[in-house]
Motif scaffolding. Structure first.
Motif: not given
Ligand code: MLT
Length: 407
Positions: A175, A177, A204, A207, A209, A239
């Protein structure tokens, strides 16, 4: 005694394109009789198109009359421009983006550089290598990295692009961010397929993100199978933020206008785990730090979306893409490995082992300015980037000179 922001001391002494222009100026000073051709920085050379200029003039005329004069405009941009953008750039391609999700600005260099201000310091950040240097440098300035060792900053995760993956890094097995992606890519000209972007969007979402998707060169995509916007990919509204620019699309590098798209579905979290709408935070920043873009410039930008304007900007981008084709074909015929130039205005060429040495050799022998690939990251070492932004006859002359200089 005023203390410095120590993070600035971690940066390379000057911005990549500043270093290049200093070198070129010094060469020009020492060789006043030599005619230099610039295929370095991606700066447009064709003038603004007819409809754009007419709308620009109309905007100025309105500012000159008491009845139509305008003071401060909405910081987010005038509704006429935001609506035209949402309808033409997104809804017409099946991407569900509304005018309220568009934030007009003076260009995507500033937006891609400033966006990181909304996030905590201790984010895990993924940055492709090679990459447009603004994403890295602005995170360095903000203190999110350690020092640079051998061309890489401690604390960043580099996502390597190379000839093996066609300069389209796949999502990592771990992962992160925040991830910066740029397609069509600057510097390599590579594009991501629908499946490749879908893999990033799925990763994304898995995770939690956020993808910062720089689509400044979207108008150069010619293959109908290649997604133009990340919002053509299912799930991207959850995302991804997208950055767009009129700079290369419509010749606005000196006029300045771009925009950022932030879906109202995007959230980021505070320490208590409370969600906040990302667009509200950007709006807070935007309305505090800028009064937006001038009315005549927004009028000019909106003219891009008229039927006439669409035709004209297609002609502009076609012109540069024809240059890109010439560059790509010539460099391939000389035996170099090339990427890009088919759906993006840059051609990425494997030439020599040291990019700056190749840059110097080309400047001295051919009086042509290119961009050394290593200026975009360690994976760019041994490459040069050739820009398609110049007049046709100059591109043709430069290619003739390169043929002689590189053999
Ligand atoms: C480039 O040459 O990479 C671009 O012109 C830089 C930019 O758009 O800021």
């Amino acid at each position: 005694m005023i203390k410095i922001n120590e993070n600035y001391l971690k940066l390379q002494a000057s911005y990549l394109f500043t270093t290049i222009s200093r070198k070129v100026e010094a060469y020009a000073k020492d060789n006043p009789d030599k005619k230099i051709i610039r295929l370095g920085i991606g700066d447009v050379t064709l003038p603004l198109s007819k409809s754009v200029v007419e709308a620009f003039h109309r905007g100025v005329d309105e500012m000159s009359r008491a009845e139509t004069f305008k003071g401060y405009g909405p910081e987010q941009g005038y509704a006429f421009l935001r609506e035209a953008i949402a309808a033409h750039d997104f809804q017409a391609r099946g991407a569900q983006i509304g005018a309220h999700e568009i934030f007009v600005s003076d260009g995507s260099k500033g937006d891609t550089g400033n966006f990181q201000e909304l996030f905590a310091q201790d984010l895990k950040i993924g940055i492709p290598d090679p990459v447009y240097p603004v994403y890295v440098d602005t995170n360095v300035m903000a203190g999110r990295t350690g020092v640079s060792a051998e061309g890489r900053y401690e604390g960043l995760t580099y996502l390597e692009g190379n000839s093996g993956n066609g300069f389209v890094p796949a999502p990592p097995a771990f992962p992160l961010d925040l991830v910066y992606l740029c397609f069509p890519n600057n510097p390599t000209g590579a594009v991501a397929t629908k499946a490749q972007l879908k893999a990033w969007v799925d990763w994304a979402r898995q995770h939690k993100a956020l993808i910062l998707f720089d689509a400044a060169y979207a108008a150069f995509i010619r293959d109908p199978q290649i997604p133009v916007s990340i919002y053509e990919i299912e799930g991207a509204r959850e995302c991804a933020v997208e950055f767009r620019s009129f700079s290369k699309t419509a010749g606005f590098t000196g006029t300045r206008c771009g925009f950022t798209v932030i879906p109202d579905t995007l959230q980021i979290w505070d320490q208590e785990g409370q969600g906040h709408r990302l667009m509200d935070l950007w709006n807070r920043r935007h309305s505090t730090k800028t009064n937006g873009v001038s009315y005549p410039v927004q009028m000019a930008a909106a003219a891009v979306y008229t039927p006439e304007g669409q035709k004209e900007v297609k002609e502009l981008t076609d012109y540069y893409m024809a240059n890109a084709k010439l560059i790509r074909e010539k460099m391939s015929s000389l035996g170099f490995e090339v990427t890009g130039g088919e759906n993006g205005p840059y051609v990425w060429v494997k030439a020599g082992t040291d990019s700056w040495a190749t840059f110097d050799q080309i400047l001295e022998k051919a009086q042509v300015v290119v961009t050394p690939g290593s200026g975009f990251g360690t994976c760019g070492q041994g490459y040069i980037r050739i820009s398609a932004f110049n007049h046709r006859e100059k591109v043709i002359e430069a290619l003739g000179r390169l043929e002689t200089a590189l053999q």
